[in-house]
Write a protein that holds these residues in place. Structure first.
Motif, PDB file in Angstrom:
ATOM      1  N   VAL A 120     -10.770  11.806   4.895  1.00 15.21           N
ATOM      2  CA  VAL A 120      -9.959  10.938   5.751  1.00 15.21           C
ATOM      3  C   VAL A 120      -8.848  11.729   6.434  1.00 15.21           C
ATOM      4  CG1 VAL A 120      -8.408   8.948   5.776  1.00 15.21           C
ATOM      5  CG2 VAL A 120     -10.489   8.890   4.395  1.00 15.21           C
ATOM      6  N   THR A 121      -8.228  12.641   5.710  1.00 12.44           N
ATOM      7  CA  THR A 121      -7.145  13.446   6.289  1.00 12.44           C
ATOM      8  C   THR A 121      -7.651  14.297   7.449  1.00 12.44           C
ATOM      9  OG1 THR A 121      -5.976  13.530   4.180  1.00 12.44           O
ATOM     10  CG2 THR A 121      -5.400  15.197   5.818  1.00 12.44           C
ATOM     11  N   ASP A 122      -8.808  14.951   7.241  1.00 15.87           N
ATOM     12  CA  ASP A 122      -9.353  15.815   8.297  1.00 15.87           C
ATOM     13  C   ASP A 122      -9.678  15.019   9.561  1.00 15.87           C
ATOM     14  OD1 ASP A 122      -9.122  17.961   6.626  1.00 15.87           O
ATOM     15  OD2 ASP A 122     -11.218  17.965   5.987  1.00 15.87           O
ATOM     16  N   VAL A 123     -10.269  13.836   9.377  1.00 16.00           N
ATOM     17  CA  VAL A 123     -10.655  13.033  10.536  1.00 16.00           C
ATOM     18  C   VAL A 123      -9.424  12.495  11.256  1.00 16.00           C
ATOM     19  CG1 VAL A 123     -11.890  10.974  11.317  1.00 16.00           C
ATOM     20  CG2 VAL A 123     -12.870  12.412   9.517  1.00 16.00           C
ATOM     21  N   ILE A 124      -8.456  11.985  10.494  1.00 12.98           N
ATOM     22  CA  ILE A 124      -7.264  11.398  11.117  1.00 12.98           C
ATOM     23  C   ILE A 124      -6.483  12.435  11.905  1.00 12.98           C
ATOM     24  CG2 ILE A 124      -4.983  10.427  10.615  1.00 12.98           C
ATOM     25  CD1 ILE A 124      -6.218   8.774   8.426  1.00 12.98           C
ATOM     26  N   THR A 125      -6.232  13.579  11.303  1.00 10.31           N
ATOM     27  CA  THR A 125      -5.427  14.609  11.976  1.00 10.31           C
ATOM     28  C   THR A 125      -6.129  15.192  13.194  1.00 10.31           C
ATOM     29  OG1 THR A 125      -6.298  16.233  10.379  1.00 10.31           O
ATOM     30  CG2 THR A 125      -4.145  15.240   9.909  1.00 10.31           C
ATOM     31  N   SER A 126      -7.453  15.204  13.185  1.00 11.74           N
ATOM     32  CA  SER A 126      -8.181  15.720  14.353  1.00 11.74           C
ATOM     33  C   SER A 126      -8.257  14.676  15.466  1.00 11.74           C
ATOM     34  CB  SER A 126      -9.596  16.145  13.961  1.00 11.74           C
ATOM     35  OG  SER A 126     -10.349  15.034  13.506  1.00 11.74           O
ATOM     36  N   PHE A 127      -8.163  13.404  15.090  1.00  8.35           N
ATOM     37  CA  PHE A 127      -8.279  12.326  16.056  1.00  8.35           C
ATOM     38  C   PHE A 127      -6.928  11.944  16.658  1.00  8.35           C
ATOM     39  CE2 PHE A 127     -11.060   9.224  17.866  1.00  8.35           C
ATOM     40  CZ  PHE A 127     -10.296   8.083  18.088  1.00  8.35           C
ATOM     41  N   ASP A 128      -5.845  12.045  15.887  1.00 14.03           N
ATOM     42  CA  ASP A 128      -4.519  11.632  16.350  1.00 14.03           C
ATOM     43  C   ASP A 128      -3.477  12.565  15.758  1.00 14.03           C
ATOM     44  OD1 ASP A 128      -2.200  10.412  17.124  1.00 14.03           O
ATOM     45  OD2 ASP A 128      -2.807   8.384  16.558  1.00 14.03           O
ATOM     46  N   GLN A 168      -4.472   2.749   0.868  1.00 15.48           N
ATOM     47  CA  GLN A 168      -5.212   2.748  -0.397  1.00 15.48           C
ATOM     48  C   GLN A 168      -6.701   2.581  -0.108  1.00 15.48           C
ATOM     49  OE1 GLN A 168      -3.092  -0.558  -2.244  1.00 15.48           O
ATOM     50  NE2 GLN A 168      -2.043   0.870  -3.631  1.00 15.48           N
ATOM     51  N   ILE A 169      -7.511   3.475  -0.681  1.00 21.42           N
ATOM     52  CA  ILE A 169      -8.951   3.458  -0.426  1.00 21.42           C
ATOM     53  C   ILE A 169      -9.686   3.230  -1.743  1.00 21.42           C
ATOM     54  CG2 ILE A 169     -10.921   4.764   0.446  1.00 21.42           C
ATOM     55  CD1 ILE A 169      -8.984   6.371   2.155  1.00 21.42           C
ATOM     56  N   ASP A 170     -10.551   2.209  -1.752  1.00 24.61           N
ATOM     57  CA  ASP A 170     -11.380   1.900  -2.911  1.00 24.61           C
ATOM     58  C   ASP A 170     -12.831   2.125  -2.527  1.00 24.61           C
ATOM     59  OD1 ASP A 170     -12.578   1.013  -5.188  1.00 24.61           O
ATOM     60  OD2 ASP A 170     -12.037  -1.104  -4.926  1.00 24.61           O
ATOM     61  N   SER A 171     -13.440   3.181  -3.064  1.00 25.09           N
ATOM     62  CA  SER A 171     -14.810   3.544  -2.699  1.00 25.09           C
ATOM     63  C   SER A 171     -15.814   3.262  -3.814  1.00 25.09           C
ATOM     64  CB  SER A 171     -14.866   5.028  -2.325  1.00 25.09           C
ATOM     65  OG  SER A 171     -14.391   5.833  -3.397  1.00 25.09           O
ATOM     66  N   GLU A 172     -15.440   2.375  -4.761  1.00 24.72           N
ATOM     67  CA  GLU A 172     -16.362   2.070  -5.858  1.00 24.72           C
ATOM     68  C   GLU A 172     -17.500   1.173  -5.391  1.00 24.72           C
ATOM     69  OE1 GLU A 172     -14.151   0.454  -9.069  1.00 24.72           O
ATOM     70  OE2 GLU A 172     -13.063   2.330  -9.498  1.00 24.72           O
ATOM     71  N   GLU A 173     -17.259   0.337  -4.385  1.00 26.41           N
ATOM     72  CA  GLU A 173     -18.294  -0.538  -3.867  1.00 26.41           C
ATOM     73  C   GLU A 173     -18.497  -0.255  -2.377  1.00 26.41           C
ATOM     74  OE1 GLU A 173     -17.297  -4.552  -4.604  1.00 26.41           O
ATOM     75  OE2 GLU A 173     -17.209  -4.336  -6.792  1.00 26.41           O
ATOM     76  N   PHE A 223     -11.350   4.929  12.418  1.00 24.15           N
ATOM     77  CA  PHE A 223     -12.411   5.915  12.662  1.00 24.15           C
ATOM     78  C   PHE A 223     -12.644   6.771  11.423  1.00 24.15           C
ATOM     79  CE2 PHE A 223     -14.102   9.932  14.326  1.00 24.15           C
ATOM     80  CZ  PHE A 223     -15.140   9.458  15.117  1.00 24.15           C
ATOM     81  N   ALA A 224     -11.562   7.174  10.767  1.00 23.27           N
ATOM     82  CA  ALA A 224     -11.676   7.988   9.563  1.00 23.27           C
ATOM     83  C   ALA A 224     -12.341   7.210   8.427  1.00 23.27           C
ATOM     84  CB  ALA A 224     -10.294   8.479   9.129  1.00 23.27           C
ATOM     85  N   LEU A 225     -11.996   5.932   8.274  1.00 23.16           N
ATOM     86  CA  LEU A 225     -12.608   5.106   7.223  1.00 23.16           C
ATOM     87  C   LEU A 225     -14.090   4.872   7.512  1.00 23.16           C
ATOM     88  CD1 LEU A 225      -9.752   2.498   6.710  1.00 23.16           C
ATOM     89  CD2 LEU A 225     -10.376   4.373   5.177  1.00 23.16           C
ATOM     90  N   ASP A 226     -14.442   4.672   8.775  1.00 24.74           N
ATOM     91  CA  ASP A 226     -15.862   4.539   9.134  1.00 24.74           C
ATOM     92  C   ASP A 226     -16.640   5.805   8.808  1.00 24.74           C
ATOM     93  OD1 ASP A 226     -15.461   1.985  10.042  1.00 24.74           O
ATOM     94  OD2 ASP A 226     -15.203   2.558  12.148  1.00 24.74           O
TER      95      ASP A 226
END
Length: 402
Positions: A66-74, A88-93, A116-119
């Motif tokens: 997420v950090t890499d995508v966000i910083t490259s996008f904005d 807060q990111i919950d990736s269990e489901e 965009f980063a979460l997608d």
């Protein structure tokens, strides 16, 4: 010839020294520099206070993606620990869930970057869950490459004579769009000038003294030639300084990001577009001089120029609205109508199937029309130059009876 050159130079110098010419040229140059350095102008108003700082609460792997995508996008978003904005990111489901706690309203750019980063992160988890390889995923994201070939009527092979321009090239589309816009404003502006110049002389009776020292034909030709030189001078100034602005700006990188790159057909498109721009300007300026010769009062100037305005607006809209339909029937028909040709023929350059012979026919139509209209204008002006009827229609009726 000496009187012709004297009138031409006098009118030319008078026009380029006019405040209107200087101001409009400076404004055009200013707009060009501002447009090509728009990103730098925006950066002048950016400050560190406008940076958005967020903290990401997630696993180390998720946080890195997420950090890499966000910083490259904005680049206005900073990822730091213990910030007031918490993601807060919950990736269990699946699909993954995320909650953003913010102390203020985020900008649309910030929201888009985070979404965009979460997608992107969700796509990684979905890909792993259904066991899709990277090669299969690349195939899903790939685009179809459509190649269009023209064949002759017998189907025996490709046509040797055909359009050499690709309408799929976005830069070429932008060039044609800019040429049509530029042509319209130049024609309307300078056509009004030449008509005003001629009508003003007639309304003030100065023309009686002028024709006693120079023939009406030489006079009108000198006026038209001077206005043409003034318009070319302004265009060359703007283009020259525009090239300097382009070289000193980062516009080329911005164009590459939007896939606005030139190809081998871009230069021919520019050359032919300039040819139609010049011929169209000549045609409309001569037409304006013809209309101006019928005007004896300045109050009738706008009414007298209405035919030119309506014709120019018609050609402008036909060309503009058919840029994405360069094979339309209306465009094809109007491209052979002299007053529409300057606007519509450049659009046909974008059609892959347009034969080059069609382009040459368009140039020939304009050249012949210019010669015939110039002959008509000089004849009418010579007979109508000393008429001072208060009504334009009366002037035309008198001319018919002569």
């Amino acid at each position: 010839m000496n009187k012709f050159l004297a009138t031409l130079l006098s009118t030319y110098i008078q026009k380029i020294k006019a405040k209107s010419f200087i101001i409009t040229t400076l404004l055009l140059v200013l707009f060009v520099f501002a447009g090509m350095n728009f990103d730098k102008i925006l950066n002048l108003f950016d400050s560190e206070d406008e940076k958005t700082v967020i903290t990401i609460e997630a696993t180390e792997e998720d946080k890195k993606v997420v950090t890499d995508v966000i910083t490259s996008f904005d680049d206005t978003i900073l990822i730091e620990p213990d910030a007031k904005n918490v993601l807060q990111i919950d990736s269990e489901e699946l699909p993954i869930k995320a909650t953003l706690t913010s102390d203020g309203e985020l900008s649309n750019d910030n929201r888009q970057a985070i979404e965009f980063a979460l997608d992107e992160l969700n796509q990684i988890y979905v890909t792993n869950a259904i066991d899709i390889s990277e090669e299969d995923l690349a195939l899903l994201d790939s685009r179809v490459d459509l190649t269009v070939k023209s064949s002759d009527s017998d189907g025996e092979g490709e046509v040797e004579e055909g359009g050499v321009f690709e309408s799929e090239n976005l830069l070429n589309l932008v060039i044609i769009y800019a040429v049509i816009m530029l042509m319209f404003f130049i024609i309307i502006g300078y056509a009004s000038q030449i008509a005003t110049e001629i009508a003003q002389e007639k309304s003030s009776r100065v023309i009686e003294m002028i024709v006693s020292s120079i023939s009406p034909t030489q006079h009108v030709l000198a006026k038209v030639s001077a206005i043409i030189l003034v318009s070319f001078t302004q265009i060359l100034i703007v283009i020259g300084l525009g090239l300097i602005a382009f070289k000193t700006s980062s516009l080329q990188e911005t164009l590459s990001e939007f896939e606005l790159v030139s190809n081998e057909h871009t230069v021919p498109i520019i050359v032919y577009s300039v040819v139609f721009l010049v011929l169209g300007l000549l045609l409309y300026l001569i037409f304006a001089a013809l209309l101006g010769s019928f005007i004896s009062r300045m109050e009738d100037l706008q009414q007298g120029l209405m035919p030119l305005s309506f014709i120019s607006i018609g050609g402008f809209y036909i060309g503009l609205f058919n840029i994405m339909n360069s094979d339309g029937t209306l465009l094809k028909i109007s491209s052979y109508v002299p007053f529409f040709t300057p606007y519509t023929m450049p659009v046909r350059l974008l059609n892959l199937d347009t034969p080059m012979s069609v382009i040459y026919i368009g140039i020939a139509i304009l050249a012949i029309s210019i010669i015939l209209l110039l002959f008509l204008t000089t004849t009418v002006y010579k007979r109508n130059v000393l008429m001072n009827d208060s009504n334009m229609l009366k002037s035309i009726k008198k001319l018919k009876n002569m």
